[in-house]
Design a protein around this motif. Structure first.
Motif, PDB file in Angstrom:
ATOM      1  N   ARG A 138       4.234 -10.234   6.913  1.00  0.00           N
ATOM      2  CA  ARG A 138       5.649  -9.904   6.707  1.00  0.00           C
ATOM      3  C   ARG A 138       5.815  -9.043   5.450  1.00  0.00           C
ATOM      4  NH1 ARG A 138       8.898 -15.023   6.710  1.00  0.00           N
ATOM      5  NH2 ARG A 138       7.986 -15.116   8.773  1.00  0.00           N
ATOM      6  N   GLN A 140       7.032  -5.210   5.344  1.00  0.00           N
ATOM      7  CA  GLN A 140       8.165  -4.841   4.504  1.00  0.00           C
ATOM      8  C   GLN A 140       7.793  -3.672   3.591  1.00  0.00           C
ATOM      9  OE1 GLN A 140       9.776  -8.062   2.226  1.00  0.00           O
ATOM     10  NE2 GLN A 140      11.443  -6.849   1.418  1.00  0.00           N
ATOM     11  N   ARG A 141       6.582  -3.694   3.046  1.00  0.00           N
ATOM     12  CA  ARG A 141       6.126  -2.572   2.226  1.00  0.00           C
ATOM     13  C   ARG A 141       6.050  -1.290   3.033  1.00  0.00           C
ATOM     14  NH1 ARG A 141       0.814  -4.369   0.279  1.00  0.00           N
ATOM     15  NH2 ARG A 141       0.379  -2.156   0.250  1.00  0.00           N
ATOM     16  N   VAL A 183       7.783  -0.491   5.784  1.00  0.00           N
ATOM     17  CA  VAL A 183       9.134  -0.065   6.143  1.00  0.00           C
ATOM     18  C   VAL A 183       9.855   0.530   4.937  1.00  0.00           C
ATOM     19  CG1 VAL A 183      11.415  -0.909   6.874  1.00  0.00           C
ATOM     20  CG2 VAL A 183       9.362  -1.624   8.097  1.00  0.00           C
ATOM     21  N   ASN A 184       9.650  -0.079   3.776  1.00  0.00           N
ATOM     22  CA  ASN A 184      10.323   0.389   2.567  1.00  0.00           C
ATOM     23  C   ASN A 184       9.624   1.569   1.908  1.00  0.00           C
ATOM     24  OD1 ASN A 184      12.262  -1.583   2.862  1.00  0.00           O
ATOM     25  ND2 ASN A 184      11.245  -3.020   1.493  1.00  0.00           N
ATOM     26  N   GLY A 185       8.495   1.978   2.459  1.00  0.00           N
ATOM     27  CA  GLY A 185       7.790   3.134   1.916  1.00  0.00           C
ATOM     28  C   GLY A 185       7.085   2.869   0.607  1.00  0.00           C
ATOM     29  N   LYS A 186       6.710   1.642   0.364  1.00  0.00           N
ATOM     30  CA  LYS A 186       6.055   1.290  -0.896  1.00  0.00           C
ATOM     31  C   LYS A 186       4.536   1.276  -0.758  1.00  0.00           C
ATOM     32  CE  LYS A 186       9.921  -1.350  -2.561  1.00  0.00           C
ATOM     33  NZ  LYS A 186      10.418  -2.657  -2.958  1.00  0.00           N
ATOM     34  N   GLN A 187       4.014   1.861   0.270  1.00  0.00           N
ATOM     35  CA  GLN A 187       2.579   1.862   0.517  1.00  0.00           C
ATOM     36  C   GLN A 187       1.830   2.618  -0.576  1.00  0.00           C
ATOM     37  OE1 GLN A 187       0.560   0.336   2.338  1.00  0.00           O
ATOM     38  NE2 GLN A 187      -1.263   1.525   2.058  1.00  0.00           N
TER      39      GLN A 187
END
Length: 128
Positions: A107, A111-112, A114-118
Motif C-alpha cells: 500500500r 501510494q508512492r 501514485v503520488n510520484g515520489k518514486q
C-alpha cells in the motif's frame, strides 16, 4: 526443483527463479520473517546485512508506523523459533503478521507510485 532442472540442461536460471528457490528452501517461520526484509526493500530501505532482526523491525516501524504491531508479533515468533528450546513458535501468528506487513508495505509502495515520489529515496521518516 525448477532451478536444478534448468541448471541440469545447461541454462542459468533467471534471478526471480533463484530467489523463489532460495525462499522455498527456508522454514515456514523464516519465510514469514523474510517479509520484513521484503517490506524494507519495497519501501526503499534495503536492510543492511549487519542489522539484527530487532533493528530491521525498528527500521520498518520507523519508516512505516502501521507495521509496528505485526512486525513485533512476527519478531517474537521468529525469535522463539531461533532461540527457544522450550517453546514452539506460533506459525499462524507469524504468517498472519507477515501478510499484514506485506499488505501495508505494498500500500505504501503504491501510494508512492501514485503520488510520484518514486524519485526520492525514503529515509527513516514516516511514509504513511
Amino acid at each position: 526443483m525448477l532451478e536444478a532442472s534448468l541448471r541440469r540442461i545447461g541454462l542459468q536460471p533467471p534471478a526471480f527463479i533463484r530467489q523463489w528457490a532460495q525462499l522455498a528452501r527456508l522454514s515456514p517461520i523464516s519465510r514469514s520473517y523474510q517479509e520484513i526484509n521484503a517490506a524494507l526493500s519495497r519501501i526503499g530501505l534495503k536492510p543492511a546485512p549487519t542489522q539484527t532482526p530487532s533493528e530491521r523491525v525498528h527500521s520498518l516501524e520507523e519508516a512505516l508506523p502501521p507495521t509496528g504491531n505485526p512486525a513485533h508479533r512476527l519478531l517474537t515468533e521468529y525469535q522463539t523459533a531461533i532461540y527457544s528450546r522450550d517453546y514452539s513458535p506460533n506459525l499462524f501468528v507469524a504468517q498472519k503478521a507477515g501478510k499484514e506487513i506485506r499488505s501495508l508495505s505494498y500500500r505504501a509502495w503504491l501510494q508512492r507510485m501514485v503520488n510520484g515520489k518514486q524519485k526520492s529515496k525514503p529515509t527513516l521518516k514516516r511514509i504513511l
